[in-house]
Enzyme design. Structure first.
Site, mmCIF file in Angstrom:
data_model
loop_
_atom_site.group_PDB
_atom_site.id
_atom_site.type_symbol
_atom_site.label_atom_id
_atom_site.label_comp_id
_atom_site.label_asym_id
_atom_site.label_seq_id
_atom_site.Cartn_x
_atom_site.Cartn_y
_atom_site.Cartn_z
ATOM 1 N N GLU A 58 36.317 -42.458 -101.047
ATOM 2 C CA GLU A 58 37.162 -43.126 -102.027
ATOM 3 C C GLU A 58 38.422 -42.318 -102.331
ATOM 4 O O GLU A 58 38.415 -41.089 -102.324
ATOM 5 C CB GLU A 58 36.352 -43.387 -103.300
ATOM 6 C CG GLU A 58 35.241 -44.393 -102.997
ATOM 7 C CD GLU A 58 34.401 -44.763 -104.201
ATOM 8 O OE1 GLU A 58 33.841 -45.861 -104.175
ATOM 9 O OE2 GLU A 58 34.289 -43.983 -105.154
ATOM 10 N N CYS A 71 44.340 -39.039 -105.968
ATOM 11 C CA CYS A 71 43.177 -38.161 -105.864
ATOM 12 C C CYS A 71 42.518 -38.425 -104.507
ATOM 13 O O CYS A 71 42.065 -39.534 -104.242
ATOM 14 C CB CYS A 71 42.240 -38.470 -107.032
ATOM 15 S SG CYS A 71 40.719 -37.525 -106.987
ATOM 16 N N CYS A 78 28.953 -34.123 -100.185
ATOM 17 C CA CYS A 78 29.245 -32.711 -100.446
ATOM 18 C C CYS A 78 27.941 -31.939 -100.354
ATOM 19 O O CYS A 78 26.897 -32.409 -100.828
ATOM 20 C CB CYS A 78 29.871 -32.523 -101.827
ATOM 21 S SG CYS A 78 30.349 -30.803 -102.147
ATOM 22 N N CYS A 82 26.252 -29.621 -106.941
ATOM 23 C CA CYS A 82 26.428 -29.468 -108.389
ATOM 24 C C CYS A 82 25.625 -30.589 -109.059
ATOM 25 O O CYS A 82 25.704 -31.746 -108.643
ATOM 26 C CB CYS A 82 27.901 -29.547 -108.778
ATOM 27 S SG CYS A 82 28.894 -28.294 -107.939
ATOM 28 N N CYS A 85 27.231 -34.021 -110.572
ATOM 29 C CA CYS A 85 28.239 -34.702 -109.763
ATOM 30 C C CYS A 85 27.574 -35.723 -108.840
ATOM 31 O O CYS A 85 26.660 -35.368 -108.087
ATOM 32 C CB CYS A 85 29.014 -33.673 -108.946
ATOM 33 S SG CYS A 85 30.082 -34.396 -107.686
ATOM 34 N N CYS A 311 36.414 -39.250 -112.605
ATOM 35 C CA CYS A 311 35.936 -38.012 -111.980
ATOM 36 C C CYS A 311 34.430 -38.020 -111.843
ATOM 37 O O CYS A 311 33.731 -38.299 -112.809
ATOM 38 C CB CYS A 311 36.197 -36.810 -112.889
ATOM 39 S SG CYS A 311 37.848 -36.453 -113.150
HETATM 40 N N1 SAH Z 1 34.635 -30.151 -105.018
HETATM 41 C C1 SAH Z 1 35.761 -29.873 -105.802
HETATM 42 C C2 SAH Z 1 36.664 -31.065 -106.047
HETATM 43 C C3 SAH Z 1 36.034 -32.397 -106.321
HETATM 44 S S1 SAH Z 1 35.331 -32.728 -107.860
HETATM 45 C C4 SAH Z 1 35.349 -29.252 -107.109
HETATM 46 O O1 SAH Z 1 34.173 -29.244 -107.420
HETATM 47 O O2 SAH Z 1 36.213 -28.730 -107.794
HETATM 48 C C5 SAH Z 1 36.697 -32.860 -109.017
HETATM 49 C C6 SAH Z 1 36.288 -32.467 -110.445
HETATM 50 O O3 SAH Z 1 35.423 -33.445 -111.056
HETATM 51 C C7 SAH Z 1 35.531 -31.153 -110.464
HETATM 52 O O4 SAH Z 1 35.957 -30.330 -111.517
HETATM 53 C C8 SAH Z 1 34.124 -31.625 -110.688
HETATM 54 O O5 SAH Z 1 33.309 -30.611 -111.171
HETATM 55 C C9 SAH Z 1 34.331 -32.773 -111.658
HETATM 56 N N2 SAH Z 1 33.176 -33.658 -111.792
HETATM 57 C C10 SAH Z 1 32.181 -33.852 -110.896
HETATM 58 N N3 SAH Z 1 31.283 -34.730 -111.396
HETATM 59 C C11 SAH Z 1 31.706 -35.085 -112.628
HETATM 60 C C12 SAH Z 1 31.215 -35.995 -113.626
HETATM 61 N N4 SAH Z 1 30.102 -36.708 -113.431
HETATM 62 N N5 SAH Z 1 31.913 -36.131 -114.759
HETATM 63 C C13 SAH Z 1 33.072 -35.430 -114.939
HETATM 64 N N6 SAH Z 1 33.587 -34.581 -114.029
HETATM 65 C C14 SAH Z 1 32.912 -34.403 -112.879
HETATM 66 FE FE1 SF4 Z 2 30.807 -30.897 -104.404
HETATM 67 FE FE2 SF4 Z 2 30.726 -32.376 -106.620
HETATM 68 FE FE3 SF4 Z 2 30.231 -29.742 -106.738
HETATM 69 FE FE4 SF4 Z 2 32.732 -30.596 -106.260
HETATM 70 S S1 SF4 Z 2 31.548 -30.942 -108.153
HETATM 71 S S2 SF4 Z 2 31.613 -28.954 -105.184
HETATM 72 S S3 SF4 Z 2 32.290 -32.443 -105.050
HETATM 73 S S4 SF4 Z 2 28.990 -31.276 -105.650
#
Ligand code: SAH
Ligand code: SF4
Length: 335
Positions: A58, A71, A78, A82, A85, A311
């Site tokens: 996306e 974005c 991934c 995390c 996420c 996000c």
């Molecule tokens: N992998 C990279 C970039 C993609 S995520 C990273 O982790 O930085 C972009 C941002 O969205 C990151 O700060 C991530 O931690 C945040 N994010 C992921 N899941 C989220 C959620 N459910 N609610 C709010 N922010 C989230």
């Molecule tokens: Fe991967 Fe999501 Fe963690 Fe970013 S926040 S490193 S996209 S698992």
């Protein structure tokens, strides 16, 4: 191709006819396919871009008064897991190619220009003024393809964006941050999300490999070459998990040597996440503690949530090669 959004060699009338002929015979320009385009009530656009059978990623465009931000995704899924996420929960399939990464900018640019009736605009009249590598995937885990793509974004004969307007967000791959500052120092955002190693080990598991202290010194090194004189720390606000007064004070302590701004991101929920968004009042208290210490703090507005474009909600379609989703189902079945 990038400057004017052209993919038919015949339309490239500013290059010699003989070269056009040669290109027509020897080259192929194939943009990625758009499976779905959605527009939110607030003007946010989302494209579901197909890569191969069963996989899609996306791309999201967020219009604001003074800029338009795209974005971009860097991987299908991934591998970094995390816990808050939705991309991380889906598992990992593969890295996107350079064509698939820069293709997202190509598609969005073309589509927004057509929509606005601006096909004839020069590349200097930008609808997309900023790019953030904050879509699906960890950009520094697909280093070579992401760096090449960002170089095209910065190239004057392609998109001509300034380094300050291209931001890469990483969960903290310290070794690759050191490479990035030499190869392509763009603005840096770091997903911090926790103010101590015990909690960050759980929320952002890559912390076990690159703990907070190492991450902070990598940020200091990055700033020597960065186009901006601060790092942006992203901090997702999870109710009762990382959002107390004590956490805010710990946060101030760990960042003390790194010139930085904070971006607090209210958690965007997705099914079975197990987390809830922090209460507004707690976010305000947390923000005020950081501000009173002299920091610039923004609380990210949720945009496009009616089309699941916020996000952490980007799901696309991922054929998980890590079998992570299967493992989880088994665990849930046992529990
Ligand atoms: N992998 C990279 C970039 C993609 S995520 C990273 O982790 O930085 C972009 C941002 O969205 C990151 O700060 C991530 O931690 C945040 N994010 C992921 N899941 C989220 C959620 N459910 N609610 C709010 N922010 C989230
Ligand atoms: Fe991967 Fe999501 Fe963690 Fe970013 S926040 S490193 S996209 S698992």
């Amino acid at each position: 191709m990038h400057h004017f959004g052209v993919n038919d060699v015949e339309q490239m009338t500013d290059i010699a006819k003989t070269l056009r002929e040669k290109l027509r015979m020897e080259a192929e320009i194939t943009p990625p396919t758009v499976q779905l385009e959605q527009v939110s009530d607030d003007g946010t656009h989302k494209w579901l871009i197909g890569t191969d059978a069963g996989n899609s990623v996306e791309t999201v465009f967020i219009p604001e008064d003074d800029r338009g931000t795209l974005c971009i995704s860097s991987q299908i899924g991934c591998a970094l897991e995390c816990t808050f996420c939705s991309t991380g929960r889906q598992g990992f399939n593969r890295n996107l190619s350079v064509a698939e990464i820069i293709g997202q900018l190509w598609i969005a640019n073309k589509s927004l220009r057509q929509e606005g009736g601006y096909e004839m605009l020069s590349a200097n009249d930008r609808i997309i003024s900023n790019v953030v590598m904050m879509g699906m995937g960890e950009p520094l885990a697909n280093y070579d393809n992401v760096v090449t793509s960002m170089q095209i974004m910065l190239d004057d004969s392609a998109y001509g964006l300034s380094r300050r307007r291209v931001t890469l967000s990483t969960s903290g791959l310290v070794n690759q941050m050191d490479r990035l500052k030499e190869d392509c120092p763009v603005a840096l955002a770091v997903s911090l999300h926790a103010p101590n190693d015990a909690l960050r080990d759980v929320l952002v598991p890559i912390n076990k490999k690159y703990p907070i202290k190492e991450l902070m010194t990598a940020c200091e090194r990055y700033l020597v070459k960065a186009p901006r004189d601060f790092v942006t720390f992203e901090y997702v606000m999870l109710d009762g998990v990382n959002d107390t007064v004590e956490h805010a004070h710990q946060l101030l302590d760990i960042v003390r040597n790194v010139p930085c701004k904070f971006n607090l991101i209210p958690f965007n929920p997705f099914p079975n996440s197990g987390y809830e968004t922090s209460k507004q009042s707690h976010i305000r208290v947390f923000r005020d503690i950081l501000m009173q210490a002299g920091y610039v703090v923004t609380v990210r507005k949720t945009r496009g949530d009616d089309i699941d474009a916020a996000c952490g909600q980007l799901a696309g379609k991922v054929l998980d090669k890590t079998k992570r989703s299967l493992k989880r189902i088994n665990i849930e079945a046992i529990a």
